[in-house]
Design a protein around this motif. Structure first.
Motif, PDB file in Angstrom:
ATOM      1  N   UNK A 256      59.333  17.933 -11.428  1.00 51.93           N
ATOM      2  CA  UNK A 256      58.105  17.828 -11.301  1.00 51.93           C
ATOM      3  C   UNK A 256      57.336  18.911 -10.697  1.00 51.93           C
ATOM      4  N   UNK A 257      56.246  19.715 -11.255  1.00 52.57           N
ATOM      5  CA  UNK A 257      55.485  20.867 -10.790  1.00 52.57           C
ATOM      6  C   UNK A 257      54.321  20.286 -10.033  1.00 52.57           C
ATOM      7  N   UNK A 258      54.124  20.707  -8.744  1.00 52.02           N
ATOM      8  CA  UNK A 258      52.872  20.416  -8.219  1.00 52.02           C
ATOM      9  C   UNK A 258      52.162  21.374  -7.487  1.00 52.02           C
ATOM     10  N   UNK A 259      50.675  21.250  -7.324  1.00 50.34           N
ATOM     11  CA  UNK A 259      50.084  22.189  -6.620  1.00 50.34           C
ATOM     12  C   UNK A 259      48.850  21.349  -5.983  1.00 50.34           C
ATOM     13  N   UNK A 260      48.063  21.804  -5.018  1.00 51.09           N
ATOM     14  CA  UNK A 260      46.790  21.373  -4.367  1.00 51.09           C
ATOM     15  C   UNK A 260      45.777  22.262  -4.362  1.00 51.09           C
ATOM     16  N   UNK A 261      44.677  22.078  -5.355  1.00 48.83           N
ATOM     17  CA  UNK A 261      43.758  23.072  -5.360  1.00 48.83           C
ATOM     18  C   UNK A 261      42.313  22.334  -5.438  1.00 48.83           C
ATOM     19  N   UNK A 262      41.303  23.214  -5.422  1.00 52.29           N
ATOM     20  CA  UNK A 262      40.027  22.813  -5.606  1.00 52.29           C
ATOM     21  C   UNK A 262      39.043  24.025  -5.829  1.00 52.29           C
ATOM     22  N   UNK A 263      38.015  23.811  -6.392  1.00 47.07           N
ATOM     23  CA  UNK A 263      37.176  24.683  -6.738  1.00 47.07           C
ATOM     24  C   UNK A 263      35.453  24.535  -6.358  1.00 47.07           C
ATOM     25  N   UNK A 264      34.732  25.449  -6.045  1.00 39.76           N
ATOM     26  CA  UNK A 264      33.523  25.148  -5.688  1.00 39.76           C
ATOM     27  C   UNK A 264      32.484  26.208  -6.237  1.00 39.76           C
ATOM     28  N   UNK A 265      31.108  25.708  -6.445  1.00 46.03           N
ATOM     29  CA  UNK A 265      30.297  26.825  -6.823  1.00 46.03           C
ATOM     30  C   UNK A 265      29.537  27.315  -5.468  1.00 46.03           C
ATOM     31  N   UNK A 266      29.796  28.730  -5.177  1.00 44.79           N
ATOM     32  CA  UNK A 266      29.474  29.323  -4.074  1.00 44.79           C
ATOM     33  C   UNK A 266      28.172  29.691  -3.980  1.00 44.79           C
ATOM     34  N   UNK A 267      27.462  30.464  -5.009  1.00 38.55           N
ATOM     35  CA  UNK A 267      26.196  31.154  -5.139  1.00 38.55           C
ATOM     36  C   UNK A 267      25.546  30.929  -6.648  1.00 38.55           C
ATOM     37  N   UNK A 268      24.595  29.999  -6.623  1.00 35.83           N
ATOM     38  CA  UNK A 268      24.018  29.529  -7.961  1.00 35.83           C
ATOM     39  C   UNK A 268      23.395  30.770  -8.652  1.00 35.83           C
ATOM     40  N   UNK A 269      22.930  31.756  -7.854  1.00 33.09           N
ATOM     41  CA  UNK A 269      22.171  32.918  -8.501  1.00 33.09           C
ATOM     42  C   UNK A 269      23.235  33.899  -9.319  1.00 33.09           C
ATOM     43  N   UNK A 270      24.470  33.739  -8.794  1.00 33.57           N
ATOM     44  CA  UNK A 270      25.759  34.603  -9.711  1.00 33.57           C
ATOM     45  C   UNK A 270      26.010  33.912 -10.842  1.00 33.57           C
ATOM     46  N   UNK A 271      25.506  33.023 -11.241  1.00 34.96           N
ATOM     47  CA  UNK A 271      25.962  32.199 -12.678  1.00 34.96           C
ATOM     48  C   UNK A 271      24.804  32.003 -13.704  1.00 34.96           C
ATOM     49  N   UNK A 272      25.121  32.310 -15.131  1.00 37.68           N
ATOM     50  CA  UNK A 272      24.170  31.965 -16.038  1.00 37.68           C
ATOM     51  C   UNK A 272      24.954  31.273 -17.139  1.00 37.68           C
ATOM     52  N   UNK A 273      24.320  30.218 -17.529  1.00 33.84           N
ATOM     53  CA  UNK A 273      24.946  29.432 -18.685  1.00 33.84           C
ATOM     54  C   UNK A 273      24.288  29.836 -19.997  1.00 33.84           C
ATOM     55  N   UNK A 274      25.076  30.120 -20.992  1.00 35.81           N
ATOM     56  CA  UNK A 274      24.434  30.211 -22.316  1.00 35.81           C
ATOM     57  C   UNK A 274      24.980  29.094 -23.131  1.00 35.81           C
ATOM     58  N   UNK A 275      23.771  28.332 -23.788  1.00 34.96           N
ATOM     59  CA  UNK A 275      24.346  27.081 -24.486  1.00 34.96           C
ATOM     60  C   UNK A 275      23.990  27.491 -26.027  1.00 34.96           C
ATOM     61  N   UNK A 276      24.975  27.772 -26.957  1.00 36.16           N
ATOM     62  CA  UNK A 276      24.956  28.149 -28.250  1.00 36.16           C
ATOM     63  C   UNK A 276      25.752  27.232 -29.432  1.00 36.16           C
ATOM     64  N   UNK A 277      25.392  27.712 -30.624  1.00 37.26           N
ATOM     65  CA  UNK A 277      25.915  26.874 -31.623  1.00 37.26           C
ATOM     66  C   UNK A 277      27.105  27.215 -31.680  1.00 37.26           C
ATOM     67  N   UNK A 278      28.263  26.294 -32.123  1.00 42.10           N
ATOM     68  CA  UNK A 278      29.487  26.427 -31.921  1.00 42.10           C
ATOM     69  C   UNK A 278      30.081  26.459 -33.413  1.00 42.10           C
ATOM     70  N   UNK A 279      29.628  27.487 -34.191  1.00 40.34           N
ATOM     71  CA  UNK A 279      30.124  27.710 -35.752  1.00 40.34           C
ATOM     72  C   UNK A 279      29.843  29.179 -35.911  1.00 40.34           C
ATOM     73  N   UNK A 280      30.650  29.618 -36.745  1.00 43.53           N
ATOM     74  CA  UNK A 280      30.414  31.059 -37.273  1.00 43.53           C
ATOM     75  C   UNK A 280      30.376  30.984 -38.696  1.00 43.53           C
ATOM     76  N   UNK A 281      29.523  31.805 -39.327  1.00 44.96           N
ATOM     77  CA  UNK A 281      29.376  31.931 -40.756  1.00 44.96           C
ATOM     78  C   UNK A 281      29.379  33.496 -41.087  1.00 44.96           C
ATOM     79  N   UNK A 282      30.722  33.833 -41.697  1.00 51.94           N
ATOM     80  CA  UNK A 282      30.745  35.474 -41.832  1.00 51.94           C
ATOM     81  C   UNK A 282      29.740  35.899 -42.791  1.00 51.94           C
TER      82      UNK A 282
END
Length: 282
Positions: A256-282
């Motif tokens: 059994x491998x174990x860990x205790x972790x958590x994550x959090x968003x610290x500064x909203x100004x430092x993150x930008x999301x880009x929502x884009x199409x999930x396909x590629x046509x050569x």
């Protein structure tokens, strides 16, 4: 001497070392891209958001200095416990033609590494700055818009900006001469191993298969992220540890491998999301 209900100490020591090494080198792609705090006692910790400071002058030659007001806003990060276990049959160990310890150690490290990345990506999703609606592919214009948002917010351009894109978006980027041409891109971040990466526009680009995707077929859309390391925090109360026990009723060891972790968003100004199409046509 090892008996049926005891485990050789060397085996345990080397197994745990293998898990830790595999996790650090290949398991998590994103741990080194965020702020990290280890050795946390308790179920939560805090990360500090530090505001900008303004320099000032003395009012006269021998006047007392005026302290610059700077805001401190603690952001709480809650830790959770995660497990990745598997059985090692006693007789199977005699039959397999490979290093079973190494194989299972790597599998456990991968599982925990994916969970670490899931924790980080889940808090990146909480960011509010969004570009695109998923109807078009990732474009240079999208990237420049995100770049502008970070610059306008005075997010440091210090080599610690990161971008996460999916496989389709990676191919879309490769269709840009500026991204694929070695004259424009630099070496990847030295701590980013086990993934396809490169540096462009001062941003460390990472191809990741675990990004959130909605819809299917031609209507599928993936959320990509551009962020600064200081904007996201990862905390660990217990880094990876391994427990190996013998179960006579199963004639097998349970690892059994174990860990205790958590994550959090610290500064909203430092993150930008880009929502884009999930396909590629050569």
């Amino acid at each position: 001497m090892t008996t049926s209900n005891t485990i050789d100490a060397s085996f345990v020591k080397h197994f745990e070392a293998d898990v830790h090494t595999a996790y650090q080198q290949q398991g998590s792609k994103l741990r080194n891209t965020v702020r990290f705090k280890g050795g946390i006692t308790g179920s939560s910790t805090t990360f500090q958001v530090i505001g900008t400071q303004t320099a000032n002058q003395k009012s006269s030659r021998n006047a007392q200095l005026t302290p610059a007001a700077i805001t401190h806003a603690p952001v709480e990060c809650t830790l959770s416990d995660w497990y990745a276990g598997q059985w090692i049959d006693k007789l199977d160990e005699l039959k397999v033609g490979h290093d079973e310890r190494k194989v299972l150690a790597t599998a456990g490290a991968y599982a925990l590494g994916r969970k670490t990345d899931e924790l980080i990506i889940s808090v990146l999703e909480n960011a509010t700055q969004t570009i695109g609606d998923g109807s078009t592919a990732l474009t240079k214009e999208n990237i420049l818009q995100a770049f502008q948002k970070l610059n306008a917010a005075n997010v440091p351009d210090d080599g610690e900006r990161y971008a996460l894109v999916g496989p389709a978006q990676w191919n879309q980027l490769l269709s840009l001469d500026e991204f694929s041409n070695a004259n424009y891109v630099g070496d990847a971040h030295p701590l980013l191993t086990g993934s396809e990466t490169r540096k462009w526009m001062g941003i460390n680009w990472i191809m990741h298969t675990g990004l959130p995707t909605e819809g299917a077929g031609d209507s599928a859309a993936t959320t990509c992220f551009i962020y600064h390391k200081s904007a996201v925090g990862l905390a660990a109360g217990q880094d990876i540890t391994t427990d190996i026990t013998w179960h006579g009723d199963y004639a097998a060891h349970y690892v059994n491998n174990m860990m205790s972790q958590g994550a959090t968003l610290i500064d909203d100004n430092g993150v930008v999301k880009i929502v884009c199409q999930d396909k590629f046509s050569a």
